[in-house]
Scaffold this motif. Sequence first.
Motif, PDB file in Angstrom:
ATOM      1  N   PHE A  10      39.930  27.650 -17.108  1.00 19.62           N
ATOM      2  CA  PHE A  10      38.530  27.995 -17.366  1.00 19.62           C
ATOM      3  C   PHE A  10      38.387  28.895 -18.589  1.00 19.62           C
ATOM      4  O   PHE A  10      37.410  28.776 -19.340  1.00 19.62           O
ATOM      5  CB  PHE A  10      37.875  28.604 -16.124  1.00 19.62           C
ATOM      6  N   HIS A  11      39.360  29.774 -18.813  1.00 24.83           N
ATOM      7  CA  HIS A  11      39.338  30.586 -20.029  1.00 24.83           C
ATOM      8  C   HIS A  11      39.328  29.684 -21.260  1.00 24.83           C
ATOM      9  O   HIS A  11      38.518  29.882 -22.177  1.00 24.83           O
ATOM     10  CB  HIS A  11      40.555  31.520 -20.047  1.00 24.83           C
ATOM     11  N   LEU A  12      40.194  28.694 -21.292  1.00 19.86           N
ATOM     12  CA  LEU A  12      40.253  27.783 -22.441  1.00 19.86           C
ATOM     13  C   LEU A  12      38.976  26.966 -22.593  1.00 19.86           C
ATOM     14  O   LEU A  12      38.496  26.759 -23.710  1.00 19.86           O
ATOM     15  CB  LEU A  12      41.461  26.859 -22.329  1.00 19.86           C
ATOM     16  N   VAL A  13      38.415  26.508 -21.489  1.00 18.90           N
ATOM     17  CA  VAL A  13      37.166  25.736 -21.558  1.00 18.90           C
ATOM     18  C   VAL A  13      36.049  26.587 -22.150  1.00 18.90           C
ATOM     19  O   VAL A  13      35.307  26.135 -23.041  1.00 18.90           O
ATOM     20  CB  VAL A  13      36.778  25.203 -20.163  1.00 18.90           C
ATOM     21  N   PHE A  14      35.930  27.833 -21.707  1.00 16.68           N
ATOM     22  CA  PHE A  14      34.875  28.706 -22.231  1.00 16.68           C
ATOM     23  C   PHE A  14      35.138  29.096 -23.683  1.00 16.68           C
ATOM     24  O   PHE A  14      34.194  29.227 -24.472  1.00 16.68           O
ATOM     25  CB  PHE A  14      34.694  29.935 -21.344  1.00 16.68           C
ATOM     26  N   VAL A  15      36.395  29.262 -24.052  1.00 15.77           N
ATOM     27  CA  VAL A  15      36.720  29.548 -25.455  1.00 15.77           C
ATOM     28  C   VAL A  15      36.339  28.357 -26.333  1.00 15.77           C
ATOM     29  O   VAL A  15      35.767  28.538 -27.417  1.00 15.77           O
ATOM     30  CB  VAL A  15      38.212  29.906 -25.622  1.00 15.77           C
ATOM     31  N   PHE A  55      23.707  30.723 -25.933  1.00 19.04           N
ATOM     32  CA  PHE A  55      24.771  29.972 -25.251  1.00 19.04           C
ATOM     33  C   PHE A  55      26.143  30.511 -25.648  1.00 19.04           C
ATOM     34  O   PHE A  55      27.020  30.710 -24.804  1.00 19.04           O
ATOM     35  CB  PHE A  55      24.655  28.479 -25.610  1.00 19.04           C
ATOM     36  N   GLY A  56      26.335  30.758 -26.932  1.00 23.13           N
ATOM     37  CA  GLY A  56      27.609  31.280 -27.416  1.00 23.13           C
ATOM     38  C   GLY A  56      27.934  32.637 -26.832  1.00 23.13           C
ATOM     39  O   GLY A  56      29.091  32.918 -26.502  1.00 23.13           O
ATOM     40  N   HIS A  57      26.921  33.476 -26.673  1.00 20.55           N
ATOM     41  CA  HIS A  57      27.160  34.793 -26.066  1.00 20.55           C
ATOM     42  C   HIS A  57      27.622  34.654 -24.613  1.00 20.55           C
ATOM     43  O   HIS A  57      28.531  35.364 -24.174  1.00 20.55           O
ATOM     44  CB  HIS A  57      25.911  35.662 -26.129  1.00 20.55           C
ATOM     45  N   VAL A  58      26.994  33.753 -23.876  1.00 18.94           N
ATOM     46  CA  VAL A  58      27.392  33.540 -22.480  1.00 18.94           C
ATOM     47  C   VAL A  58      28.831  33.015 -22.422  1.00 18.94           C
ATOM     48  O   VAL A  58      29.646  33.501 -21.628  1.00 18.94           O
ATOM     49  CB  VAL A  58      26.419  32.566 -21.777  1.00 18.94           C
ATOM     50  N   GLY A  61      31.248  35.789 -23.235  1.00 18.05           N
ATOM     51  CA  GLY A  61      31.361  36.725 -22.118  1.00 18.05           C
ATOM     52  C   GLY A  61      32.242  36.192 -21.005  1.00 18.05           C
ATOM     53  O   GLY A  61      33.103  36.910 -20.476  1.00 18.05           O
ATOM     54  N   LEU A  62      32.056  34.926 -20.644  1.00 10.82           N
ATOM     55  CA  LEU A  62      32.886  34.324 -19.601  1.00 10.82           C
ATOM     56  C   LEU A  62      34.346  34.237 -20.026  1.00 10.82           C
ATOM     57  O   LEU A  62      35.251  34.532 -19.236  1.00 10.82           O
ATOM     58  CB  LEU A  62      32.348  32.936 -19.226  1.00 10.82           C
ATOM     59  N   SER A  63      34.586  33.861 -21.272  1.00 13.09           N
ATOM     60  CA  SER A  63      35.976  33.778 -21.740  1.00 13.09           C
ATOM     61  C   SER A  63      36.595  35.168 -21.827  1.00 13.09           C
ATOM     62  O   SER A  63      37.788  35.338 -21.555  1.00 13.09           O
ATOM     63  CB  SER A  63      36.073  33.032 -23.072  1.00 13.09           C
ATOM     64  N   LEU A  64      35.809  36.178 -22.160  1.00 11.73           N
ATOM     65  CA  LEU A  64      36.313  37.550 -22.219  1.00 11.73           C
ATOM     66  C   LEU A  64      36.720  38.041 -20.833  1.00 11.73           C
ATOM     67  O   LEU A  64      37.813  38.598 -20.650  1.00 11.73           O
ATOM     68  CB  LEU A  64      35.258  38.480 -22.826  1.00 11.73           C
ATOM     69  N   VAL A  65      35.864  37.811 -19.847  1.00 12.89           N
ATOM     70  CA  VAL A  65      36.183  38.231 -18.477  1.00 12.89           C
ATOM     71  C   VAL A  65      37.459  37.549 -17.996  1.00 12.89           C
ATOM     72  O   VAL A  65      38.366  38.194 -17.450  1.00 12.89           O
ATOM     73  CB  VAL A  65      34.997  37.945 -17.526  1.00 12.89           C
ATOM     74  N   LEU A  66      37.549  36.247 -18.204  1.00 11.82           N
ATOM     75  CA  LEU A  66      38.743  35.524 -17.763  1.00 11.82           C
ATOM     76  C   LEU A  66      39.968  35.918 -18.585  1.00 11.82           C
ATOM     77  O   LEU A  66      41.086  35.945 -18.059  1.00 11.82           O
ATOM     78  CB  LEU A  66      38.504  34.020 -17.815  1.00 11.82           C
ATOM     79  N   GLY A  67      39.781  36.239 -19.842  1.00 11.21           N
ATOM     80  CA  GLY A  67      40.885  36.723 -20.664  1.00 11.21           C
ATOM     81  C   GLY A  67      41.423  38.054 -20.154  1.00 11.21           C
ATOM     82  O   GLY A  67      42.638  38.281 -20.131  1.00 11.21           O
ATOM     83  N   ILE A  68      40.540  38.917 -19.713  1.00 10.40           N
ATOM     84  CA  ILE A  68      40.962  40.201 -19.144  1.00 10.40           C
ATOM     85  C   ILE A  68      41.725  39.973 -17.839  1.00 10.40           C
ATOM     86  O   ILE A  68      42.739  40.627 -17.575  1.00 10.40           O
ATOM     87  CB  ILE A  68      39.752  41.144 -18.955  1.00 10.40           C
ATOM     88  N   VAL A  69      41.262  39.013 -17.041  1.00  7.16           N
ATOM     89  CA  VAL A  69      41.990  38.681 -15.807  1.00  7.16           C
ATOM     90  C   VAL A  69      43.376  38.137 -16.150  1.00  7.16           C
ATOM     91  O   VAL A  69      44.366  38.505 -15.506  1.00  7.16           O
ATOM     92  CB  VAL A  69      41.191  37.669 -14.949  1.00  7.16           C
ATOM     93  N   VAL A  98      40.214  37.630 -32.625  1.00 10.83           N
ATOM     94  CA  VAL A  98      39.058  37.263 -31.800  1.00 10.83           C
ATOM     95  C   VAL A  98      37.901  38.223 -32.083  1.00 10.83           C
ATOM     96  O   VAL A  98      36.743  37.801 -32.189  1.00 10.83           O
ATOM     97  CB  VAL A  98      39.427  37.245 -30.299  1.00 10.83           C
ATOM     98  N   ALA A  99      38.209  39.505 -32.226  1.00 13.08           N
ATOM     99  CA  ALA A  99      37.162  40.489 -32.555  1.00 13.08           C
ATOM    100  C   ALA A  99      36.543  40.178 -33.915  1.00 13.08           C
ATOM    101  O   ALA A  99      35.322  40.295 -34.092  1.00 13.08           O
ATOM    102  CB  ALA A  99      37.742  41.908 -32.531  1.00 13.08           C
TER     103      ALA A  99
END
Length: 150
Positions: A10-15, A55-58, A61-69, A98-99
């Motif tokens: 899911f991280h890759l899909v959101f990225v 859409f890009g912000h969402v 955000g999802l990829s960031l959360v999953l990246g932290i996990v 990424v930043a």
Amino acid sequence: MNAYIWTKTFHLVFVIAWMAAVFYLPRILVNLAEAGEEPAVRARLGLMGLRLYRFGHVMFGLSLVLGIVLWLGYRFLPDYPTMVASGTGWLHAKLLLVAVLFAYYIFSGRWLKGVLAGRSLPSSKALRWFNEIPVLGLVVIVWLVLAKPF
């Protein structure tokens, strides 16, 4: 281990979804620069750009959360692999890039909001060159993740 694979998937899909927005938002700016003074075209492109920007912000955000996990999940999930060890300097380089890409995305969004407020854009040729920047960043990020050189 199953949770790790699903998290990474899911991280890759959101990225990928976020990168689509990173690539296409400057393309909308090119189209706005070439639209001239046609109000209907400019309004449509502006609406598309704003929706894409949100859409890009969402997706970011999802990829960031999953990246932290993925990064710190070993602390609270059993059998989760760790990425915090010696030899993970590549991860810090990736996070820096990424930043930079996120700053690029914010900059593109500010240009979009500025043009919708009546400010001018650079030439379409300059915007086309600007549009190529994230490709270089993405290539380096993918290389870092796959090669893990340091």
